[in-house]
Design a protein around this motif. Structure first.
Motif, PDB file in Angstrom:
ATOM      1  N   LEU A 109       0.887  -1.302   0.367  1.00 30.03           N
ATOM      2  CA  LEU A 109      -0.029   0.599   0.362  1.00 30.03           C
ATOM      3  C   LEU A 109       0.847   1.538   0.282  1.00 30.03           C
ATOM      4  CD1 LEU A 109      -2.713  -1.035   2.806  1.00 30.03           C
ATOM      5  CD2 LEU A 109      -2.890  -1.064  -0.213  1.00 30.03           C
ATOM      6  N   VAL A 110       2.411   0.796   0.390  1.00 33.59           N
ATOM      7  CA  VAL A 110       3.118   2.907   0.602  1.00 33.59           C
ATOM      8  C   VAL A 110       3.202   2.487  -0.512  1.00 33.59           C
ATOM      9  CG1 VAL A 110       5.236   3.280   1.361  1.00 33.59           C
ATOM     10  CG2 VAL A 110       3.438   2.566   3.192  1.00 33.59           C
ATOM     11  N   GLU A 111       3.412   1.222  -1.300  1.00 32.05           N
ATOM     12  CA  GLU A 111       5.061   1.484  -2.524  1.00 32.05           C
ATOM     13  C   GLU A 111       3.189   1.939  -3.580  1.00 32.05           C
ATOM     14  OE1 GLU A 111       5.954  -2.407  -3.395  1.00 32.05           O
ATOM     15  OE2 GLU A 111       7.494  -1.647  -1.923  1.00 32.05           O
ATOM     16  N   LYS A 112       1.987   1.699  -3.546  1.00 30.94           N
ATOM     17  CA  LYS A 112       1.635   2.205  -4.361  1.00 30.94           C
ATOM     18  C   LYS A 112       0.721   3.671  -4.029  1.00 30.94           C
ATOM     19  CE  LYS A 112      -1.108  -2.336  -4.975  1.00 30.94           C
ATOM     20  NZ  LYS A 112      -2.066  -3.127  -5.082  1.00 30.94           N
ATOM     21  N   GLY A 113       1.118   4.381  -3.119  1.00 27.64           N
ATOM     22  CA  GLY A 113       1.012   5.628  -2.524  1.00 27.64           C
ATOM     23  C   GLY A 113      -0.492   6.200  -2.223  1.00 27.64           C
ATOM     24  N   VAL A 114      -1.118   4.744  -1.675  1.00 23.42           N
ATOM     25  CA  VAL A 114      -2.719   4.939  -1.025  1.00 23.42           C
ATOM     26  C   VAL A 114      -2.516   5.156   0.795  1.00 23.42           C
ATOM     27  CG1 VAL A 114      -3.871   3.773  -3.205  1.00 23.42           C
ATOM     28  CG2 VAL A 114      -2.651   2.577  -1.345  1.00 23.42           C
ATOM     29  N   VAL A 115      -1.419   5.869   1.266  1.00 20.60           N
ATOM     30  CA  VAL A 115      -1.293   5.311   2.367  1.00 20.60           C
ATOM     31  C   VAL A 115      -1.699   7.078   2.991  1.00 20.60           C
ATOM     32  CG1 VAL A 115      -0.143   5.248   4.709  1.00 20.60           C
ATOM     33  CG2 VAL A 115      -0.370   4.119   2.787  1.00 20.60           C
ATOM     34  N   TYR A 116      -2.771   8.173   3.037  1.00 16.84           N
ATOM     35  CA  TYR A 116      -3.086   9.182   3.257  1.00 16.84           C
ATOM     36  C   TYR A 116      -2.792   9.879   4.704  1.00 16.84           C
ATOM     37  CZ  TYR A 116      -6.128   7.429  -0.950  1.00 16.84           C
ATOM     38  OH  TYR A 116      -6.154   7.021  -1.810  1.00 16.84           O
ATOM     39  N   GLY A 117      -1.910  10.792   4.451  1.00 15.94           N
ATOM     40  CA  GLY A 117      -1.791  12.055   5.122  1.00 15.94           C
ATOM     41  C   GLY A 117      -0.444  11.499   6.383  1.00 15.94           C
ATOM     42  N   TYR A 118       0.318  10.215   5.874  1.00 13.53           N
ATOM     43  CA  TYR A 118       0.949  10.173   7.035  1.00 13.53           C
ATOM     44  C   TYR A 118       2.381  10.623   6.292  1.00 13.53           C
ATOM     45  CZ  TYR A 118      -1.571   7.266  10.185  1.00 13.53           C
ATOM     46  OH  TYR A 118      -1.966   7.178  11.275  1.00 13.53           O
ATOM     47  N   SER A 119       3.304  11.420   6.667  1.00 11.67           N
ATOM     48  CA  SER A 119       3.803  12.376   6.210  1.00 11.67           C
ATOM     49  C   SER A 119       5.690  11.520   5.704  1.00 11.67           C
ATOM     50  CB  SER A 119       4.160  13.774   6.080  1.00 11.67           C
ATOM     51  OG  SER A 119       4.514  13.699   7.624  1.00 11.67           O
ATOM     52  N   HIS A 120       5.665  10.165   6.412  1.00 11.35           N
ATOM     53  CA  HIS A 120       6.581   9.500   6.587  1.00 11.35           C
ATOM     54  C   HIS A 120       6.712   8.172   6.830  1.00 11.35           C
ATOM     55  CE1 HIS A 120       8.483  13.675   8.053  1.00 11.35           C
ATOM     56  NE2 HIS A 120       7.229  12.837   8.647  1.00 11.35           N
ATOM     57  N   HIS A 121       7.894   7.684   5.992  1.00  5.10           N
ATOM     58  CA  HIS A 121       7.299   5.815   6.595  1.00  5.10           C
ATOM     59  C   HIS A 121       8.923   5.411   6.921  1.00  5.10           C
ATOM     60  CE1 HIS A 121       8.467   6.311   2.265  1.00  5.10           C
ATOM     61  NE2 HIS A 121       8.818   4.902   2.255  1.00  5.10           N
ATOM     62  N   GLU A 122       8.569   4.047   7.111  1.00  2.94           N
ATOM     63  CA  GLU A 122      10.098   3.839   7.633  1.00  2.94           C
ATOM     64  C   GLU A 122       9.691   2.444   7.046  1.00  2.94           C
ATOM     65  OE1 GLU A 122      13.815   2.939   7.997  1.00  2.94           O
ATOM     66  OE2 GLU A 122      13.091   5.014   8.550  1.00  2.94           O
ATOM     67  N   PRO A 123      10.660   1.341   6.406  1.00  3.12           N
ATOM     68  CA  PRO A 123      10.601   0.159   5.999  1.00  3.12           C
ATOM     69  C   PRO A 123      10.201  -1.357   7.050  1.00  3.12           C
ATOM     70  CG  PRO A 123      11.391   0.968   3.934  1.00  3.12           C
ATOM     71  CD  PRO A 123      10.929   2.251   5.369  1.00  3.12           C
ATOM     72  N   GLY A 124      10.062  -2.738   6.995  1.00  3.45           N
ATOM     73  CA  GLY A 124      10.396  -2.826   8.113  1.00  3.45           C
ATOM     74  C   GLY A 124       9.811  -2.943   9.935  1.00  3.45           C
ATOM     75  N   GLY A 125       9.057  -1.840   9.791  1.00  3.84           N
ATOM     76  CA  GLY A 125       8.257  -1.669  10.877  1.00  3.84           C
ATOM     77  C   GLY A 125       7.693  -3.240  11.401  1.00  3.84           C
ATOM     78  N   SER A 126       7.643  -4.059  11.107  1.00  7.23           N
ATOM     79  CA  SER A 126       7.315  -5.184  11.695  1.00  7.23           C
ATOM     80  C   SER A 126       6.960  -6.465  10.433  1.00  7.23           C
ATOM     81  CB  SER A 126       5.713  -4.892  12.013  1.00  7.23           C
ATOM     82  OG  SER A 126       4.882  -5.884  12.566  1.00  7.23           O
ATOM     83  N   ILE A 127       7.624  -7.159  10.624  1.00  7.90           N
ATOM     84  CA  ILE A 127       8.524  -8.469  10.435  1.00  7.90           C
ATOM     85  C   ILE A 127       7.470  -9.778  11.199  1.00  7.90           C
ATOM     86  CG2 ILE A 127       9.784 -10.145   9.375  1.00  7.90           C
ATOM     87  CD1 ILE A 127      11.252  -7.614   9.134  1.00  7.90           C
ATOM     88  N   LEU A 128       6.955 -10.111  10.005  1.00  9.64           N
ATOM     89  CA  LEU A 128       6.050 -11.106  10.460  1.00  9.64           C
ATOM     90  C   LEU A 128       6.372 -12.807   9.546  1.00  9.64           C
ATOM     91  CD1 LEU A 128       3.846 -13.049  12.103  1.00  9.64           C
ATOM     92  CD2 LEU A 128       2.098 -12.291  10.261  1.00  9.64           C
ATOM     93  N   GLN A 129       6.507 -13.542  10.290  1.00  9.85           N
ATOM     94  CA  GLN A 129       7.235 -14.678   9.238  1.00  9.85           C
ATOM     95  C   GLN A 129       6.909 -16.300  10.011  1.00  9.85           C
ATOM     96  OE1 GLN A 129      11.476 -15.312   9.644  1.00  9.85           O
ATOM     97  NE2 GLN A 129      11.723 -16.015   7.164  1.00  9.85           N
ATOM     98  N   LEU A 130       5.990 -16.730   9.667  1.00  7.94           N
ATOM     99  CA  LEU A 130       5.968 -17.892  10.166  1.00  7.94           C
ATOM    100  C   LEU A 130       6.326 -19.088   8.897  1.00  7.94           C
ATOM    101  CD1 LEU A 130       1.248 -17.069  10.461  1.00  7.94           C
ATOM    102  CD2 LEU A 130       3.527 -17.420  11.997  1.00  7.94           C
ATOM    103  N   ILE A 131       6.853 -20.038   9.346  1.00  3.78           N
ATOM    104  CA  ILE A 131       7.969 -20.402   8.516  1.00  3.78           C
ATOM    105  C   ILE A 131       7.052 -21.845   8.195  1.00  3.78           C
ATOM    106  CG2 ILE A 131       9.841 -22.537   9.582  1.00  3.78           C
ATOM    107  CD1 ILE A 131      10.391 -19.961   9.474  1.00  3.78           C
ATOM    108  N   GLU A 132       6.775 -22.372   8.566  1.00  4.89           N
ATOM    109  CA  GLU A 132       5.464 -24.154   8.951  1.00  4.89           C
ATOM    110  C   GLU A 132       4.370 -23.724   7.772  1.00  4.89           C
ATOM    111  OE1 GLU A 132       4.259 -26.172  11.816  1.00  4.89           O
ATOM    112  OE2 GLU A 132       5.726 -26.016  12.841  1.00  4.89           O
ATOM    113  N   GLU A 133       4.056 -22.553   7.048  1.00  5.49           N
ATOM    114  CA  GLU A 133       3.279 -21.746   6.211  1.00  5.49           C
ATOM    115  C   GLU A 133       3.696 -20.885   5.710  1.00  5.49           C
ATOM    116  OE1 GLU A 133       2.632 -21.064   9.657  1.00  5.49           O
ATOM    117  OE2 GLU A 133       0.915 -22.677  10.397  1.00  5.49           O
ATOM    118  N   GLU A 134       4.964 -20.603   5.209  1.00  6.10           N
ATOM    119  CA  GLU A 134       5.864 -19.929   4.277  1.00  6.10           C
ATOM    120  C   GLU A 134       5.400 -18.706   4.074  1.00  6.10           C
ATOM    121  OE1 GLU A 134       6.485 -22.605   1.271  1.00  6.10           O
ATOM    122  OE2 GLU A 134       7.071 -24.204   2.240  1.00  6.10           O
ATOM    123  N   ILE A 135       4.275 -18.324   5.157  1.00 11.50           N
ATOM    124  CA  ILE A 135       4.307 -17.251   5.280  1.00 11.50           C
ATOM    125  C   ILE A 135       5.374 -15.511   5.601  1.00 11.50           C
ATOM    126  CG2 ILE A 135       2.378 -14.961   6.202  1.00 11.50           C
ATOM    127  CD1 ILE A 135       0.556 -17.760   5.713  1.00 11.50           C
TER     128      ILE A 135
END
Length: 84
Positions: free
Chosen positions: A30-56
């Motif tokens: 969503l950030v890459e598409k530019g559809v996040v409105y009003g927030y003037s700052h962003h930082e990649p990697g704010g949250s990383i969820l990794q589920l090994i068994e489900e490969e998510i």
């Protein structure tokens, strides 16, 4: 619709609490598409969820805006462009 809801959420936050910062976790796509409105700052990697068994792997961005930027939006009604 999401732009309207974001504006309402910011207005209510400002009216009730006058925060120093507003923060959110948003899907990187969503950030890459530019559809996040009003927030003037962003930082990649704010949250990383990794589920090994489900490969998510879910990599969200942390987006934020300062209290002064929020005040400018509420007072002036202008949009801020998402920048890093």
């Amino acid at each position: 619709m999401s732009k309207i809801m974001a504006g309402i959420a910011r207005g209510v936050s400002f009216a009730m609490w006058v925060p120093d910062f507003l923060c959110a976790l948003v899907a990187r796509s969503l950030v890459e598409k530019g559809v996040v409105y009003g927030y003037s700052h962003h930082e990649p990697g704010g949250s990383i969820l990794q589920l090994i068994e489900e490969e998510i792997v879910d990599d969200d961005c942390l987006v934020w805006q300062t209290g002064e930027e929020l005040k400018s939006l509420v007072d002036g009604g202008r949009d801020l462009i998402l920048t890093s």
